[in-house]
Design a protein around this motif. Structure first.
Motif, PDB file in Angstrom:
ATOM      1  N   GLN A   5      57.881 -15.211  56.665  1.00  0.00           N
ATOM      2  CA  GLN A   5      58.229 -13.916  57.315  1.00  0.00           C
ATOM      3  C   GLN A   5      57.054 -13.030  56.977  1.00  0.00           C
ATOM      4  O   GLN A   5      56.779 -12.139  57.932  1.00  0.00           O
ATOM      5  N   GLN A   6      56.502 -12.857  55.780  1.00  0.00           N
ATOM      6  CA  GLN A   6      55.572 -12.039  55.601  1.00  0.00           C
ATOM      7  C   GLN A   6      54.145 -12.157  56.506  1.00  0.00           C
ATOM      8  O   GLN A   6      53.580 -11.339  56.822  1.00  0.00           O
ATOM      9  N   ARG A   7      53.883 -13.447  56.719  1.00  0.00           N
ATOM     10  CA  ARG A   7      52.635 -13.839  57.648  1.00  0.00           C
ATOM     11  C   ARG A   7      52.821 -13.317  58.934  1.00  0.00           C
ATOM     12  O   ARG A   7      52.043 -13.179  59.504  1.00  0.00           O
ATOM     13  N   ARG A   8      53.931 -13.175  59.468  1.00  0.00           N
ATOM     14  CA  ARG A   8      54.291 -13.203  60.653  1.00  0.00           C
ATOM     15  C   ARG A   8      54.349 -11.578  61.290  1.00  0.00           C
ATOM     16  O   ARG A   8      54.416 -11.188  62.160  1.00  0.00           O
ATOM     17  N   ARG A   9      54.684 -10.887  59.817  1.00  0.00           N
ATOM     18  CA  ARG A   9      54.632  -9.378  60.172  1.00  0.00           C
ATOM     19  C   ARG A   9      53.395  -8.900  61.021  1.00  0.00           C
ATOM     20  O   ARG A   9      53.367  -7.980  61.609  1.00  0.00           O
ATOM     21  N   THR A  10      52.118  -9.613  60.736  1.00  0.00           N
ATOM     22  CA  THR A  10      50.996  -9.170  61.351  1.00  0.00           C
ATOM     23  C   THR A  10      50.571 -10.337  62.071  1.00  0.00           C
ATOM     24  O   THR A  10      49.879 -11.092  61.398  1.00  0.00           O
ATOM     25  N   ALA A  11      50.790 -10.377  63.404  1.00  0.00           N
ATOM     26  CA  ALA A  11      50.135 -11.383  64.131  1.00  0.00           C
ATOM     27  C   ALA A  11      48.522 -11.503  64.129  1.00  0.00           C
ATOM     28  O   ALA A  11      48.034 -10.746  63.970  1.00  0.00           O
ATOM     29  N   PRO A  12      47.966 -12.935  64.178  1.00  0.00           N
ATOM     30  CA  PRO A  12      46.742 -13.111  64.186  1.00  0.00           C
ATOM     31  C   PRO A  12      46.121 -12.132  65.428  1.00  0.00           C
ATOM     32  O   PRO A  12      46.521 -11.967  66.305  1.00  0.00           O
ATOM     33  N   GLY A  13      45.051 -11.455  65.279  1.00  0.00           N
ATOM     34  CA  GLY A  13      44.247 -10.696  66.290  1.00  0.00           C
ATOM     35  C   GLY A  13      44.838  -9.290  66.440  1.00  0.00           C
ATOM     36  O   GLY A  13      44.384  -8.717  67.004  1.00  0.00           O
ATOM     37  N   LEU A  15      45.394  -7.193  63.733  1.00  0.00           N
ATOM     38  CA  LEU A  15      45.061  -6.434  62.572  1.00  0.00           C
ATOM     39  C   LEU A  15      43.831  -5.496  62.839  1.00  0.00           C
ATOM     40  O   LEU A  15      42.768  -6.151  63.350  1.00  0.00           O
ATOM     41  N   ASP A  16      43.847  -4.253  62.824  1.00  0.00           N
ATOM     42  CA  ASP A  16      42.988  -3.345  63.220  1.00  0.00           C
ATOM     43  C   ASP A  16      42.909  -2.140  62.009  1.00  0.00           C
ATOM     44  O   ASP A  16      43.864  -2.024  61.337  1.00  0.00           O
ATOM     45  N   ALA A  44      51.826  -6.212  52.159  1.00  0.00           N
ATOM     46  CA  ALA A  44      52.533  -5.537  53.049  1.00  0.00           C
ATOM     47  C   ALA A  44      52.352  -5.829  54.441  1.00  0.00           C
ATOM     48  O   ALA A  44      53.147  -5.848  55.306  1.00  0.00           O
ATOM     49  N   LEU A  45      50.948  -6.243  54.718  1.00  0.00           N
ATOM     50  CA  LEU A  45      50.882  -6.544  56.233  1.00  0.00           C
ATOM     51  C   LEU A  45      50.954  -8.115  56.362  1.00  0.00           C
ATOM     52  O   LEU A  45      50.942  -8.412  57.658  1.00  0.00           O
ATOM     53  N   ALA A  51      41.377 -10.140  54.633  1.00  0.00           N
ATOM     54  CA  ALA A  51      41.163  -9.393  55.877  1.00  0.00           C
ATOM     55  C   ALA A  51      40.982  -7.924  55.997  1.00  0.00           C
ATOM     56  O   ALA A  51      40.663  -7.436  56.918  1.00  0.00           O
ATOM     57  N   VAL A  52      41.455  -7.305  54.970  1.00  0.00           N
ATOM     58  CA  VAL A  52      41.451  -5.899  55.113  1.00  0.00           C
ATOM     59  C   VAL A  52      39.918  -5.377  55.131  1.00  0.00           C
ATOM     60  O   VAL A  52      39.539  -4.396  55.330  1.00  0.00           O
ATOM     61  N   TYR A  53      39.195  -6.156  54.085  1.00  0.00           N
ATOM     62  CA  TYR A  53      37.702  -6.024  53.976  1.00  0.00           C
ATOM     63  C   TYR A  53      36.805  -6.213  55.109  1.00  0.00           C
ATOM     64  O   TYR A  53      35.851  -5.867  55.250  1.00  0.00           O
ATOM     65  N   ARG A  54      37.506  -6.715  56.169  1.00  0.00           N
ATOM     66  CA  ARG A  54      36.500  -7.099  57.517  1.00  0.00           C
ATOM     67  C   ARG A  54      36.522  -5.739  58.324  1.00  0.00           C
ATOM     68  O   ARG A  54      36.075  -5.587  59.116  1.00  0.00           O
TER      69      ARG A  54
END
Length: 226
Positions: A5-13, A15-16, A44-45, A51-54
């Motif tokens: 569920q946590q992984r689904r909170r922010t779908a691939p692509g 994140l900005d 949280a995301l 991924a945040v460092y990108r």
């Protein structure tokens, strides 16, 4: 909540920077917010922290973006136009900054030492300069009053935020400016003894607003040539 569920909170692509900033502010909201950590933000995301460092090279850059977002909230909450009521506008700004920084204490506490280098910082600088120009100031005297106003406001708001971030029970209006005893006598320190009670009961919040008024009164006298 499960890992899936946590992984689904922010779908691939999806994140900005805007998504990350919004999540960061959610984590930083409230006096009981913990220190902001990249791994907590990633959790949280629902993404790997890397991924945040990108989007942000380091934590410092993320903090600058979050603080700039607080300044954007201050601007968006502004209702008084400086050219119509310059004193009212600058007083309103002070109240809003104290409120917003106190709402996000872990971020607001950074304002005393951190420049955001972001668009909201430039916009709020322009707004404050407009206020002092509308007062009738120009040149060096305008910059002096602007500098006094901003340095006072941000340092006091950051101090309130810092206390709130370390004391969950503290409300902004109740935080004392001088929160320790004054063991003095009229013989050793006559003026400190005379003003001991108001010194020990003066709160940061009221001190900030009354000091802002002093700066604005000075600006009014300066514009009149006094």
């Amino acid at each position: 909540m499960s890992t899936l569920q946590q992984r689904r909170r922010t779908a691939p692509g999806t994140l900005d920077t805007r998504v990350i900033i919004a999540a960061g502010l959610r984590l930083a909201r409230g006096a009981d917010a913990p220190a902001l950590r990249i791994r907590d933000l990633g959790r949280a995301l629902g993404v790997d922290p890397s991924a945040v460092y990108r989007h942000f090279r380091n934590k410092d850059e993320l903090q600058r973006a979050l603080l700039d977002e607080l300044l954007r909230e201050v601007i968006d909450s502004t209702t008084i136009v400086p050219e119509e009521d310059w004193k009212g506008a600058l007083r309103e700004q002070a109240r809003i900054v104290l409120r917003v920084f106190g709402t996000y204490p872990m971020i607001g506490a950074l304002a005393a030492t951190l420049l955001t280098r972001g668009p909201a910082e430039v916009d709020i600088t322009e707004l404050h300069l407009r206020g002092f120009r509308a007062a009738g100031l120009e040149g060096d005297i305008l910059i002096q009053h602007f500098g006094a106003y901003e340095s006072l406001l941000y340092s006091m708001a950051a101090a309130i935020a810092a206390v709130r971030s370390s004391n969950r029970e503290a409300e902004p209006e109740d935080i004392l400016w001088f929160d320790r005893t004054l063991d003095v006598t009229p013989q050793s320190h006559p003026l400190t003894a005379e003003y001991r009670v108001p010194i020990l009961t003066f709160g940061y919040h009221s001190l900030c607003l009354s000091s802002v008024d002093l700066i604005l009164d000075s600006a009014e006298r300066g514009a009149a040539g006094d």
